[in-house]
Design a protein around this motif. Structure first.
Motif, PDB file in Angstrom:
ATOM      1  N   SER A   1       0.836  -1.203   0.000  1.00 51.54           N
ATOM      2  CA  SER A   1       0.000   0.000   0.000  1.00 51.54           C
ATOM      3  C   SER A   1       0.869   1.252   0.000  1.00 51.54           C
ATOM      4  CB  SER A   1      -0.925  -0.006   1.225  1.00 51.54           C
ATOM      5  OG  SER A   1      -0.158   0.025   2.417  1.00 51.54           O
ATOM      6  N   GLY A   2       0.256   2.364  -0.351  1.00 50.71           N
ATOM      7  CA  GLY A   2       0.926   3.655  -0.230  1.00 50.71           C
ATOM      8  C   GLY A   2       1.723   4.085  -1.435  1.00 50.71           C
TER       9      GLY A   2
ATOM     10  N   ARG B   1       1.747   5.808  -4.779  1.00 53.38           N
ATOM     11  CA  ARG B   1       0.906   6.705  -5.572  1.00 53.38           C
ATOM     12  C   ARG B   1       1.551   6.963  -6.927  1.00 53.38           C
ATOM     13  NH1 ARG B   1       3.484  11.573  -5.641  1.00 53.38           N
ATOM     14  NH2 ARG B   1       4.934  12.038  -3.928  1.00 53.38           N
TER      15      ARG B   1
ATOM     16  N   GLN C   1      -3.817   1.927  -4.874  1.00 50.85           N
ATOM     17  CA  GLN C   1      -3.868   3.382  -5.013  1.00 50.85           C
ATOM     18  C   GLN C   1      -3.504   3.838  -6.421  1.00 50.85           C
ATOM     19  OE1 GLN C   1      -1.645   5.482  -1.991  1.00 50.85           O
ATOM     20  NE2 GLN C   1      -1.856   7.459  -3.011  1.00 50.85           N
ATOM     21  N   ARG C   2      -2.484   3.243  -7.028  1.00 50.19           N
ATOM     22  CA  ARG C   2      -2.025   3.717  -8.330  1.00 50.19           C
ATOM     23  C   ARG C   2      -3.055   3.501  -9.442  1.00 50.19           C
ATOM     24  NH1 ARG C   2       0.949  -0.726  -6.732  1.00 50.19           N
ATOM     25  NH2 ARG C   2       1.163  -2.524  -8.147  1.00 50.19           N
TER      26      ARG C   2
ATOM     27  N   ARG D   1      -6.427   3.322  -8.799  1.00 54.00           N
ATOM     28  CA  ARG D   1      -7.523   4.237  -8.466  1.00 54.00           C
ATOM     29  C   ARG D   1      -7.208   5.640  -8.989  1.00 54.00           C
ATOM     30  NH1 ARG D   1     -10.962   2.981  -3.738  1.00 54.00           N
ATOM     31  NH2 ARG D   1     -10.539   0.877  -2.974  1.00 54.00           N
ATOM     32  N   GLU D   2      -5.958   6.076  -8.794  1.00 55.16           N
ATOM     33  CA  GLU D   2      -5.563   7.414  -9.253  1.00 55.16           C
ATOM     34  C   GLU D   2      -5.553   7.495 -10.776  1.00 55.16           C
ATOM     35  OE1 GLU D   2      -1.856   8.270  -7.325  1.00 55.16           O
ATOM     36  OE2 GLU D   2      -2.823   8.770  -5.418  1.00 55.16           O
TER      37      GLU D   2
END
Length: 214
Positions: free
Chosen positions: A38-39, A41, A71-72, A74-75
């Protein structure tokens, strides 16, 4: 069915396109294999790549949008939402491939793979022995692909996912062996691999790099 058109698909079958989009560049200053950690970006360049790829879908008839839970992805899907008006379905079937080298440096002269303790994990690259089997990746990807195809029947769907997930799906769609040399992958950052269906049969596989200029 996931093979090429054999001439038996009825001409009245709906034409549906499922686009597999790889996420943009990730901010990774320590250069580790981040995998499912996680984490992680997108970098500034990665956000620009995602925006460029999203713009390439302007005017397309996209009826379904999905992305992996990380996250990557989703972004990367955020500008796609702005273009299509769709909120992404979070689909665990398109999650990054599992990898036992997660958190390690695996490239360059400081690679942890020079350490003999890790060599037993490299014994069967065709599986691969260091991570999730290619067959399992392709299986879950096609579960997600057919879900997207059914949801967008006669129109287009977009799935934002990860490099190996795209490659495994594309190789199965082309009837190629799933085992491959990673250096030969055709799946650049924010690239689009498109599976064209007539009914439930794949009749074409296309590849584009809308963010290649970045």
């Amino acid at each position: 069915m996931t093979g090429p058109d054999d001439g038996r698909t009825p001409v009245h079958s709906p034409r549906t396109i499922v686009h597999l989009v790889r996420h943009g560049e990730v901010h990774n200053p320590t250069k580790i294999l981040y995998g499912r950690l996680s984490g992680y970006r997108l970098s500034d360049r990665g956000r620009a790549q995602a925006e460029a790829t999203a713009r390439s879908f302007a005017g397309h008839d996209v009826a379904y949008l999905a992305c992996s839970p990380l996250q990557r992805t989703r972004e990367t899907s955020e500008p796609m939402t702005a273009v299509t008006g769709l909120d992404p379905v979070i689909d665990p079937d398109v999650l990054e491939a599992g990898n036992s080298f997660e958190g390690l440096h695996v490239r360059g002269w400081d690679s942890d793979l020079w350490n003999p303790r890790y060599w037993p994990r490299l014994r069967r690259p065709s599986v691969p022995s260091w991570g999730e089997p290619y067959e399992e990746i392709a299986d879950r990807m096609f579960t997600a692909i057919h879900r997207a195809r059914e949801a967008a029947e006669g129109r287009e769907a977009v799935i934002v996912t990860h490099q190996l997930c795209v490659v495994a799906a594309a190789r199965r769609a082309r009837d190629l062996p799933l085992a491959h040399n990673p250096a030969d992958r055709q799946c650049d950052l924010s690239s689009v691999t498109s599976l064209v269906f007539l009914g439930d049969t794949i009749v074409d596989v296309r590849y584009a790099e809308p963010a290649a200029h970045l």
